[in-house]
Motif scaffolding. Structure first.
Motif, PDB file in Angstrom:
ATOM      1  N   UNK A  87     -59.974  35.888  -6.019  1.00 45.43           N
ATOM      2  CA  UNK A  87     -58.996  36.975  -6.002  1.00 45.43           C
ATOM      3  C   UNK A  87     -59.193  37.862  -4.766  1.00 45.43           C
ATOM      4  N   UNK A  88     -58.062  38.203  -4.145  1.00 47.77           N
ATOM      5  CA  UNK A  88     -58.025  39.067  -2.957  1.00 47.77           C
ATOM      6  C   UNK A  88     -58.717  38.445  -1.748  1.00 47.77           C
ATOM      7  N   UNK A  89     -58.920  37.124  -1.792  1.00 47.83           N
ATOM      8  CA  UNK A  89     -59.560  36.462  -0.650  1.00 47.83           C
ATOM      9  C   UNK A  89     -58.730  35.308  -0.105  1.00 47.83           C
ATOM     10  N   UNK A  90     -57.594  34.999  -0.706  1.00 50.44           N
ATOM     11  CA  UNK A  90     -56.772  33.878  -0.254  1.00 50.44           C
ATOM     12  C   UNK A  90     -55.415  34.374   0.222  1.00 50.44           C
ATOM     13  N   UNK A  91     -54.843  33.606   1.167  1.00 51.32           N
ATOM     14  CA  UNK A  91     -53.519  33.978   1.692  1.00 51.32           C
ATOM     15  C   UNK A  91     -52.768  32.723   2.108  1.00 51.32           C
ATOM     16  N   UNK A  92     -51.473  32.666   1.734  1.00 55.10           N
ATOM     17  CA  UNK A  92     -50.549  31.625   2.172  1.00 55.10           C
ATOM     18  C   UNK A  92     -49.461  32.277   3.014  1.00 55.10           C
ATOM     19  N   UNK A  93     -49.084  31.646   4.095  1.00 56.77           N
ATOM     20  CA  UNK A  93     -48.078  32.203   4.997  1.00 56.77           C
ATOM     21  C   UNK A  93     -46.686  31.702   4.588  1.00 56.77           C
ATOM     22  N   UNK A  95     -43.857  32.267   6.193  1.00 52.19           N
ATOM     23  CA  UNK A  95     -43.188  31.729   7.385  1.00 52.19           C
ATOM     24  C   UNK A  95     -43.749  30.367   7.752  1.00 52.19           C
ATOM     25  N   UNK A  96     -45.062  30.205   7.586  1.00 53.70           N
ATOM     26  CA  UNK A  96     -45.649  28.903   7.886  1.00 53.70           C
ATOM     27  C   UNK A  96     -45.170  27.821   6.938  1.00 53.70           C
ATOM     28  N   UNK A  97     -45.024  28.147   5.653  1.00 53.80           N
ATOM     29  CA  UNK A  97     -44.569  27.144   4.685  1.00 53.80           C
ATOM     30  C   UNK A  97     -43.147  26.686   4.991  1.00 53.80           C
ATOM     31  N   UNK A  98     -42.309  27.556   5.541  1.00 57.45           N
ATOM     32  CA  UNK A  98     -40.963  27.143   5.922  1.00 57.45           C
ATOM     33  C   UNK A  98     -40.989  26.094   7.033  1.00 57.45           C
ATOM     34  N   UNK A  99     -42.055  26.095   7.809  1.00 62.71           N
ATOM     35  CA  UNK A  99     -42.197  25.103   8.889  1.00 62.71           C
ATOM     36  C   UNK A  99     -43.064  23.920   8.476  1.00 62.71           C
ATOM     37  N   UNK A 100     -43.470  23.884   7.209  1.00 64.07           N
ATOM     38  CA  UNK A 100     -44.273  22.760   6.732  1.00 64.07           C
ATOM     39  C   UNK A 100     -45.770  22.983   6.843  1.00 64.07           C
ATOM     40  N   UNK A 101     -46.189  24.242   7.085  1.00 68.83           N
ATOM     41  CA  UNK A 101     -47.621  24.552   7.185  1.00 68.83           C
ATOM     42  C   UNK A 101     -48.050  25.236   5.882  1.00 68.83           C
ATOM     43  N   UNK A 102     -48.754  24.498   5.025  1.00 66.17           N
ATOM     44  CA  UNK A 102     -49.184  24.996   3.728  1.00 66.17           C
ATOM     45  C   UNK A 102     -50.690  25.300   3.718  1.00 66.17           C
ATOM     46  N   UNK A 103     -51.226  25.632   4.869  1.00 62.99           N
ATOM     47  CA  UNK A 103     -52.669  25.880   5.006  1.00 62.99           C
ATOM     48  C   UNK A 103     -53.092  27.127   4.224  1.00 62.99           C
ATOM     49  N   UNK A 104     -54.342  27.110   3.802  1.00 64.15           N
ATOM     50  CA  UNK A 104     -54.920  28.214   3.038  1.00 64.15           C
ATOM     51  C   UNK A 104     -55.873  28.997   3.925  1.00 64.15           C
ATOM     52  N   UNK A 105     -55.730  30.328   3.928  1.00 68.64           N
ATOM     53  CA  UNK A 105     -56.643  31.211   4.659  1.00 68.64           C
ATOM     54  C   UNK A 105     -57.580  31.855   3.636  1.00 68.64           C
TER      55      UNK A 105
END
Length: 329
Positions: A87-93, A95-105
């Motif tokens: 919790x409070x340590x993950x982020x999904x973008x 704008x990135x997902x709209x371009x096919x980037x589903x990476x996890x920060x």
């Protein structure tokens, strides 16, 4: 936000196993230092007609045989709730997902994050058909502090005990004692590793050796994940003194005592010199006696202004008046 149910985990696990080979990727490996923010890559270009609202994205991890939620995007439902440790340590973008980037920060990485993460991409309009699946191994590391070696008398006569300590590192290290004289390893050490509340390792090692002249001992801490070796300065082993004192610490104390005495002597000299200069600057200068001086006045020389003429001074009290002199004709 929607919570993940056990049934959903079973469904996702089954989908990941039945995913076609075309949608699978090999396991990626990512390394991060403790406290860093790391990006776990999951990229899959969207095909024609595929919208973000029609996709379900799940990031999950296996912890002790239990699958836990890390992050998710549930189509039009928004983001799902992760497990407490994320919790409070993950982020999904978005704008990135709209371009096919589903990476996890993932931020504030710690030893507990050394896990295998799985990215699952499903399409809702096609009965949750799996589109993409990738696994990422996260390797966590932390630098150990420089090893510190100390020595003292051993429990038996003619023996020295060396202690090496290093802390705040990850993963579990390897520790070696080295004879700096010939580069050989010294066996027989007793080494203990412990972990603190953050999951970082602290290593403590003890080595006992007979007192031997001209041998220098060092300690080396090896971090395999970082491919890093930290070495301590060599520690000399002192031979016994003629008086029979087995400890090298007494010699060190004598040397330090002589150094202190020398420093104090220099300070005393400096204070004496400073006091002399201060007295010389404050005391009035001495006048040397050069004998009785005779002062006379030339004829026709005027008396300087501001000086009293001897004739203008009254005679002292009790003195006889001078006898007048008459010139002979």
């Amino acid at each position: 936000m929607r919570l993940w149910s056990p049934g959903l985990f079973l469904l996702l696990a089954g989908l990941s196993l039945s995913l076609p080979a075309a949608g699978r990727r090999g396991i990626q490996e990512v390394q991060a230092l403790v406290g860093d923010t790391v990006k776990l890559s999951c990229i899959h270009p969207l095909g024609p007609g595929v919208t973000l609202g029609d996709l379900y994205l799940y990031w999950q991890a296996d912890v002790g045989g239990r699958t836990i939620a890390v992050a998710s995007h549930l189509g039009l439902g928004g983001l799902g709730a992760p497990d407490l440790i994320f919790q409070n340590r993950t982020r999904l973008s978005a704008e990135g997902m709209k371009r096919g980037d589903f990476s996890l920060h993932l931020s504030d990485v710690g030893p507990q994050d050394q896990l295998t993460f799985q990215c699952l991409l499903l399409r809702k309009s096609q009965n949750m058909q799996p589109l993409f699946n990738v696994s990422v191994d996260l390797k966590v590391a932390a630098h150990f502090s420089p090893p510190v070696v100390t020595s003292e008398d051993g429990p038996e006569d003619g023996e020295l005990t060396f202690t090496c300590t290093s802390s705040d590192g990850f993963p579990k290290p390897r520790l070696h004692w080295v004879n700096r004289t010939d580069g050989s390893l010294l066996p027989g050490a007793l080494t203990n590793c412990s972990r603190d509340s953050r999951g970082l390792y602290h290593v403590h090692s003890v080595l006992r050796l007979p007192r031997t002249p001209s041998i220098r001992v060092g300690c080396c801490v090896e971090n395999l994940s970082l491919q890093q070796n930290l070495s301590s300065p060599p520690e000399p082993v002192l031979s016994p003194s003629p008086s029979g004192s087995p400890s090298g610490q007494s010699s060190a104390l004598q040397g330090s005592g002589g150094t202190v005495f020398s420093v104090l002597a220099v300070l005393v000299v400096l204070v004496a010199v400073a006091a002399g200069w201060a007295c010389r600057s404050q005391c009035p200068p001495r006048r040397r006696y050069t004998g009785r001086r005779r002062v006379g006045w030339r004829r026709n020389q005027s008396v300087p202004t501001g000086l009293c003429h001897p004739g203008s001074l009254p005679p002292p009290r009790g003195a006889r008046p001078p006898t007048p002199h008459h010139d002979r004709i």
